[in-house]
Scaffold this motif. Structure first.
Motif, PDB file in Angstrom:
ATOM      1  N   GLU A  78       0.945  -1.125   0.043  1.00 48.22           N
ATOM      2  CA  GLU A  78      -0.071   0.038   0.122  1.00 48.22           C
ATOM      3  C   GLU A  78       0.897   1.285  -0.109  1.00 48.22           C
ATOM      4  O   GLU A  78       0.298   2.682  -0.070  1.00 48.22           O
ATOM      5  CB  GLU A  78      -0.723  -0.010   1.091  1.00 48.22           C
ATOM      6  CG  GLU A  78      -1.774  -1.331   1.489  1.00 48.22           C
ATOM      7  CD  GLU A  78      -2.665  -1.488   0.150  1.00 48.22           C
ATOM      8  OE1 GLU A  78      -3.082  -0.424  -0.245  1.00 48.22           O
ATOM      9  OE2 GLU A  78      -3.370  -2.529   0.026  1.00 48.22           O
ATOM     10  N   ASP A  91      -0.369  10.444  -5.534  1.00 47.46           N
ATOM     11  CA  ASP A  91      -0.436   9.585  -6.719  1.00 47.46           C
ATOM     12  C   ASP A  91      -0.256  10.703  -7.970  1.00 47.46           C
ATOM     13  O   ASP A  91      -0.613  11.770  -7.839  1.00 47.46           O
ATOM     14  CB  ASP A  91      -1.519   8.803  -6.807  1.00 47.46           C
ATOM     15  CG  ASP A  91      -1.515   7.745  -5.654  1.00 47.46           C
ATOM     16  OD1 ASP A  91      -0.159   7.228  -5.367  1.00 47.46           O
ATOM     17  OD2 ASP A  91      -2.514   6.935  -5.667  1.00 47.46           O
ATOM     18  N   LYS A 104      -8.689  14.975  -5.576  1.00 47.64           N
ATOM     19  CA  LYS A 104      -8.240  13.872  -4.710  1.00 47.64           C
ATOM     20  C   LYS A 104      -6.978  13.851  -4.143  1.00 47.64           C
ATOM     21  O   LYS A 104      -6.488  12.919  -3.682  1.00 47.64           O
ATOM     22  CB  LYS A 104      -8.626  12.660  -5.736  1.00 47.64           C
ATOM     23  CG  LYS A 104      -9.878  12.408  -6.412  1.00 47.64           C
ATOM     24  CD  LYS A 104     -10.987  11.769  -5.104  1.00 47.64           C
ATOM     25  CE  LYS A 104     -12.157  11.603  -5.564  1.00 47.64           C
ATOM     26  NZ  LYS A 104     -12.907  10.853  -4.709  1.00 47.64           N
ATOM     27  N   LYS A 116      -4.848   8.352  -4.798  1.00 51.70           N
ATOM     28  CA  LYS A 116      -4.993   8.931  -3.310  1.00 51.70           C
ATOM     29  C   LYS A 116      -3.923  10.075  -3.136  1.00 51.70           C
ATOM     30  O   LYS A 116      -3.027  10.367  -4.299  1.00 51.70           O
ATOM     31  CB  LYS A 116      -4.177   7.891  -2.344  1.00 51.70           C
ATOM     32  CG  LYS A 116      -2.922   7.199  -2.644  1.00 51.70           C
ATOM     33  CD  LYS A 116      -2.460   6.236  -1.861  1.00 51.70           C
ATOM     34  CE  LYS A 116      -1.168   5.437  -2.107  1.00 51.70           C
ATOM     35  NZ  LYS A 116      -1.056   4.995  -3.414  1.00 51.70           N
ATOM     36  N   PRO A 117      -3.487  10.930  -2.470  1.00 53.04           N
ATOM     37  CA  PRO A 117      -2.845  12.111  -2.276  1.00 53.04           C
ATOM     38  C   PRO A 117      -1.512  11.548  -2.632  1.00 53.04           C
ATOM     39  O   PRO A 117      -1.151  10.533  -2.006  1.00 53.04           O
ATOM     40  CB  PRO A 117      -3.213  12.741  -0.872  1.00 53.04           C
ATOM     41  CG  PRO A 117      -4.452  12.262  -0.520  1.00 53.04           C
ATOM     42  CD  PRO A 117      -4.606  10.929  -1.178  1.00 53.04           C
TER      43      PRO A 117
END
Length: 441
Positions: A188, A256, A294, A253-254
């Motif tokens: 992750e 990316d 995002k 996600k932040p």
């Protein structure tokens, strides 16, 4: 009645084991024969992939066991073959750290590894007799389901592609591919680079076609994953209409990235509100705004040049105002720009009018089985051309302020005015072949 109950119980047990296997986040495989290290699953030459089992070699690619002896259980045996072979594992969607042990106790080896639909991960990893090496890379696995309940609209060719199934597939290729062990770990902590684009970006599933999006993982170390959502024939509008952008926006996600390259098909749109300075510009701004909401980092990539030269042997711009419009959006929205359009023009000029065909799908009739006509395509690339374009994109990242440049492989350098010689290009072809031209031009 008793027999029916027994069968039902067996089916439930089997389905439960499949579900448990598919939900794992770590998988370890020892290839060959003999004793197995604790925590590993033995994969013999007879381990054919079956959905109910959840792992194995894809049918039609026979493999052999090479024995070595010794005390190291991992290195006591390997799997090898005289042609490319494919190993698949059922896994949930996400990013996976892939760790391979490659080599052979008795002979020298040369292994190139591709993932999913021909994404280049490792290039010509060689070992001497008795030498083993461990290599790690990141593979993104995706499926068409969206958390909102919607689905990405796939075309017929994509339905048969390894890019969208629920497996992680590795292709072992090269002069002497040899693998001793494999570990997959769902991670992750990777920065994910989502790719939105057309046929010049997509993971082309079959030879002789290729695109930069499936070559660029080769130039990055673990820390970054490339998730290629591009597809042939798409525009900014149709990519969004097929819910590919929606899927990305549910996952990004932040920190990316969203790399966006369109233009070849957009310029063919002839509606009242279409054009470089209208719908094309507006759609670019929409993508950028949604990614930023995002916490994503949008990056505009100008469209690759087509192969067309003037009387002086210089590349002609066939994309009209679209590259200029993309640059203006990047400037207005204050996002990074990778000017692939300019770099590819330099690249083609350096290659020359006739030699530049070696970067595109130009092949005389009968080059491939069943090919009764010449292939002559000035837009779509072969593996060599896609490899050179991926280097252009990697160079753009290296010269930018983007944080992912720290993940470039050590020593990376490239100059589009001094391309690699095609005679030095040695990435072996995959077994999958399709002579039908990808959509778009």
């Amino acid at each position: 009645m008793i027999k029916f109950k027994s069968i039902s119980s067996l089916s439930v047990l089997l389905l439960s084991s499949i579900t448990l296997f598919a939900q794992q986040s770590n998988y370890k495989f020892k290839f060959g024969s003999g004793k197995v290290p604790a925590g590993y699953v033995l994969v013999s030459e007879k381990s054919t992939f079956k959905p109910e089992k959840g792992y194995g070699f894809e049918p039609g690619t026979p493999v052999n066991v090479a024995l070595s002896g010794g005390k190291d259980l991992i290195k006591q045996s390997t799997i090898t073959a005289g042609q490319p072979f494919y190993f698949s594992v059922n896994v949930p969607e996400g990013n996976y750290k892939v760790t391979l042990t490659l080599g052979d106790a008795k002979v020298k080896t040369a292994t190139t590894v591709k993932a999913e639909a021909r994404r280049l991960m490792l290039e010509n990893i060689t070992t001497k007799p008795g030498e083993f090496v461990t290599k790690t890379f990141i593979v993104n696995v995706r499926n068409p389901e969206i958390s909102t309940g919607a689905m990405v609209k796939l075309n017929d060719r994509e339905l048969n592609s390894r890019s969208w199934d629920k497996k992680l597939t590795l292709e072992f290729n090269g002069a002497k591919p040899s693998v001793a062990a494999l570990e997959l770990t769902k991670v992750e902590d990777q920065v994910t680079v989502y790719l939105a684009g057309n046929s010049t970006v997509v993971d082309q599933r079959a030879e002789p076609w290729a695109s930069w999006g499936q070559m660029i993982p080769r130039f990055f170390e673990p820390g970054v994953a490339f998730a290629n959502y591009a597809e042939s024939g798409l525009t900014l509008a149709s990519f969004k209409g097929q819910k590919r952008l929606e899927k990305i926006l549910t996952l990004i996600k932040p920190g990316d990235y969203l790399f966006i390259e369109f233009g070849h098909n957009d310029q063919k749109m002839k509606g009242e509100n279409d054009g470089a300075w209208k719908s094309y510009t507006d759609n670019f701004k929409y993508y950028i705004a949604e990614a930023k909401k995002k916490g994503g980092i949008p990056v505009i990539v100008t469209s690759t040049s087509r192969r067309r030269f003037d009387e002086n042997g210089k590349t002609i711009n066939t994309l009209g105002d679209f590259p200029a419009a993309a640059k203006k959006v990047a400037a207005d929205e204050k996002v990074e720009l990778i000017d692939l359009n300019a770099m590819t023009a330099v690249l083609y000029d350096a290659l020359g009018v006739e030699p530049s065909k070696k970067a595109f799908v130009f092949y005389p009739a009968n080059t491939y089985p069943g090919q009764d006509k010449e292939l002559a395509d000035n837009t779509h690339f072969n593996s060599y051309g896609a490899y050179e374009l991926a280097k252009c994109v990697a160079l753009g990242i290296q010269q930018s302020n983007l944080g992912i440049k720290k993940f470039l492989v050590p020593g990376f350098s490239f100059n589009p005015s001094k391309p690699d010689a095609v005679t030095d290009f040695a990435v072996p072809p995959s077994l999958d072949m399709d002579l039908v031209k990808p959509a778009g031009n």
